[in-house]
Write a protein that holds these residues in place. Structure first.
Motif, mmCIF file in Angstrom:
data_model
loop_
_atom_site.group_PDB
_atom_site.id
_atom_site.type_symbol
_atom_site.label_atom_id
_atom_site.label_comp_id
_atom_site.label_asym_id
_atom_site.label_seq_id
_atom_site.Cartn_x
_atom_site.Cartn_y
_atom_site.Cartn_z
ATOM 1 N N GLY A 8 0.705 -1.243 0.021
ATOM 2 C CA GLY A 8 -0.212 0.109 0.016
ATOM 3 C C GLY A 8 0.963 1.226 0.017
ATOM 4 N N THR A 9 0.295 2.433 0.029
ATOM 5 C CA THR A 9 0.947 3.620 -0.116
ATOM 6 C C THR A 9 0.155 4.504 0.748
ATOM 7 O OG1 THR A 9 -0.455 4.403 -1.923
ATOM 8 C CG2 THR A 9 1.849 3.384 -2.433
ATOM 9 N N PHE A 10 0.970 5.937 1.233
ATOM 10 C CA PHE A 10 0.232 6.873 1.927
ATOM 11 C C PHE A 10 -0.636 7.639 0.902
ATOM 12 C CE2 PHE A 10 4.048 6.061 4.487
ATOM 13 C CZ PHE A 10 3.559 6.212 5.691
ATOM 14 N N SER A 11 -1.635 8.355 1.581
ATOM 15 C CA SER A 11 -2.341 9.480 0.968
ATOM 16 C C SER A 11 -1.528 10.656 0.817
ATOM 17 C CB SER A 11 -3.767 9.491 1.526
ATOM 18 O OG SER A 11 -4.267 10.616 1.321
ATOM 19 N N PRO A 12 -1.479 11.413 -0.030
ATOM 20 C CA PRO A 12 -0.896 12.573 -0.072
ATOM 21 C C PRO A 12 -1.521 13.666 0.865
ATOM 22 C CG PRO A 12 -1.937 12.292 -2.167
ATOM 23 C CD PRO A 12 -2.177 11.063 -1.349
ATOM 24 N N LEU A 19 -3.220 -1.394 4.004
ATOM 25 C CA LEU A 19 -2.459 -2.738 3.630
ATOM 26 C C LEU A 19 -3.489 -3.907 3.384
ATOM 27 C CD1 LEU A 19 0.855 -2.434 5.373
ATOM 28 C CD2 LEU A 19 0.522 -1.635 3.484
ATOM 29 N N GLU A 20 -3.851 -4.255 2.385
ATOM 30 C CA GLU A 20 -4.861 -5.280 2.187
ATOM 31 C C GLU A 20 -4.174 -6.579 1.695
ATOM 32 O OE1 GLU A 20 -7.330 -3.233 -0.609
ATOM 33 O OE2 GLU A 20 -8.826 -3.118 1.066
ATOM 34 N N GLY A 21 -4.889 -7.769 2.042
ATOM 35 C CA GLY A 21 -4.437 -8.996 1.453
ATOM 36 C C GLY A 21 -3.554 -9.601 2.471
ATOM 37 N N LEU A 22 -3.206 -9.377 3.563
ATOM 38 C CA LEU A 22 -2.377 -9.897 4.402
ATOM 39 C C LEU A 22 -2.677 -11.219 4.894
ATOM 40 C CD1 LEU A 22 -1.400 -6.726 6.537
ATOM 41 C CD2 LEU A 22 -0.129 -7.840 4.513
ATOM 42 N N SER A 23 -1.842 -12.196 5.006
ATOM 43 C CA SER A 23 -2.151 -13.507 5.687
ATOM 44 C C SER A 23 -2.149 -13.209 7.355
ATOM 45 C CB SER A 23 -1.114 -14.320 5.483
ATOM 46 O OG SER A 23 -1.297 -14.801 4.232
ATOM 47 N N ALA A 24 -2.722 -13.973 8.292
ATOM 48 C CA ALA A 24 -2.718 -13.721 9.777
ATOM 49 C C ALA A 24 -1.213 -14.134 10.245
ATOM 50 C CB ALA A 24 -3.717 -14.942 10.327
ATOM 51 N N GLY A 25 -0.802 -13.064 11.155
ATOM 52 C CA GLY A 25 0.505 -13.334 11.618
ATOM 53 C C GLY A 25 0.972 -12.056 12.034
ATOM 54 N N GLU A 26 2.319 -11.928 12.603
ATOM 55 C CA GLU A 26 2.962 -10.775 12.917
ATOM 56 C C GLU A 26 3.761 -10.141 11.997
ATOM 57 O OE1 GLU A 26 4.779 -11.417 16.642
ATOM 58 O OE2 GLU A 26 3.044 -11.230 18.049
ATOM 59 N N ALA A 55 -2.383 0.900 13.307
ATOM 60 C CA ALA A 55 -1.174 1.299 13.807
ATOM 61 C C ALA A 55 -0.775 2.854 13.058
ATOM 62 C CB ALA A 55 -0.317 0.336 13.025
ATOM 63 N N THR A 56 0.246 3.497 14.027
ATOM 64 C CA THR A 56 0.631 4.852 13.575
ATOM 65 C C THR A 56 1.828 4.529 13.620
ATOM 66 O OG1 THR A 56 -1.277 6.030 14.953
ATOM 67 C CG2 THR A 56 0.629 7.091 14.581
ATOM 68 N N LEU A 57 2.815 5.446 12.383
ATOM 69 C CA LEU A 57 4.179 5.383 12.117
ATOM 70 C C LEU A 57 4.388 6.669 12.655
ATOM 71 C CD1 LEU A 57 4.102 3.016 8.870
ATOM 72 C CD2 LEU A 57 4.987 2.539 11.265
ATOM 73 N N LEU A 58 5.657 6.775 13.119
ATOM 74 C CA LEU A 58 6.353 8.198 13.195
ATOM 75 C C LEU A 58 7.407 8.159 12.345
ATOM 76 C CD1 LEU A 58 6.362 8.384 17.080
ATOM 77 C CD2 LEU A 58 4.645 9.201 15.577
ATOM 78 N N LEU A 59 7.509 9.298 11.567
ATOM 79 C CA LEU A 59 8.416 9.446 10.521
ATOM 80 C C LEU A 59 9.412 10.800 10.985
ATOM 81 C CD1 LEU A 59 6.326 9.128 7.214
ATOM 82 C CD2 LEU A 59 7.367 7.478 8.589
ATOM 83 N N SER A 60 10.707 10.389 10.299
ATOM 84 C CA SER A 60 11.563 11.506 10.513
ATOM 85 C C SER A 60 12.624 11.546 9.239
ATOM 86 C CB SER A 60 12.634 11.126 11.889
ATOM 87 O OG SER A 60 13.279 10.112 11.564
#
Length: 265
Positions: A8-12, A19-26, A55-60
């Protein structure tokens, strides 16, 4: 993100992503942007079948590497070379972002979006004389480097058995300190020696002859580990050699017969 499946990608507009189509897991989740921003620290998320998670991602701002690639002897710029900057093998490979760039007509390149840690700069010029250099970076810094393509050398491998007899038909394996396998430089062989493909050409270039010798030409200067493999043979101990610009280094390796596998009882 790491773990496989989906993308997947970020929205501008609002920075949201899906993110789609993920199998179960970590999964370890991280991100980079075209502007060179990176995740400060990957986060671990758990996905269950048929369920969503947030989930929240912090960017630098990531590190930027800019520089120039030239011929060592002439100082001429090298265009159309691919520059890859990736984590040094064994050094936090799962969390360090990688990036790449291409040299322009003046040999200049720009690579952005890198993290803090040990990296390897891998250079793939049109000549086929690929080489690499170590690089330590801190996220947010801008580094200027100059890369030089040196005159290649050669490695003359002599394969002997434990009785000192030559071992024909085994394939020397040459590995750089950064873990890169050095293959036959077909581009240079065609350009410099007029090699053409046919018959037993590849076997002659890659395996030892009846005297147990294989000459690997057009090897980029640097330190390499030499082993060899072949049906029924294994190297007793790897050998390290240093290739100098324009020089030929002798590498004598000892092989022994593999022990036969005992039949099942």
């Amino acid at each position: 993100y790491y773990g496989g499946g989906g993308g997947g990608t970020f929205s501008p507009d609002d920075g949201k992503f899906k993110l789609e189509g993920l199998s179960a897991g970590e999964y370890d989740l991280s991100a980079t942007t075209p502007e060179g921003w990176i995740t400060t620290e990957p986060i671990r998320v758990r996905v269950a079948d048929g369920m969503g998670t947030r989930a929240t991602l912090l960017l630098s701002r990531g590190a930027i590497v800019r520089g120039r690639l030239i011929e060592d002897q002439t100082g001429k710029p090298i265009a159309r070379a691919r520059i890859y900057v990736s984590a040094k093998p064994g050094a936090n490979q799962g969390s360090l972002p990688s990036a790449s760039g291409m040299t322009d007509a003046e040999g200049r390149f720009l690579v952005r979006g890198l993290g803090s840690g040990a990296y390897v700069v891998r250079v793939y010029p049109p000549s086929g004389s690929n080489f690499e250099e170590p690089l330590e970076l801190q996220a947010g810094e801008e580094r200027e480097i100059q890369l030089r393509e040196e005159a290649p050398g050669a490695i003359r491998v002599l394969a002997l058995d434990t009785d000192g007899m030559p071992v024909p038909g085994v394939t020397p394996q040459i590995t750089s300190e950064g873990g890169r396998t050095v293959w036959v430089n077909w581009q240079r062989l065609q350009k410099e020696e007029g090699f053409t493909w046919g018959g037993n050409t590849w076997r002659e270039l890659t395996t030892t002859n009846e005297q147990g010798v294989n000459l690997r030409r057009y090897v980029t200067p640097g330190r390499y580990k030499i082993t060899a493999y072949g049906k029924g043979w294994r190297t007793t101990e790897p050998l390290w050699v240093e290739v100098r610009p324009g020089g030929t280094v002798e590498a004598q390796i000892i092989l022994q017969k593999n022990q036969p596998t005992p039949p099942p009882r």
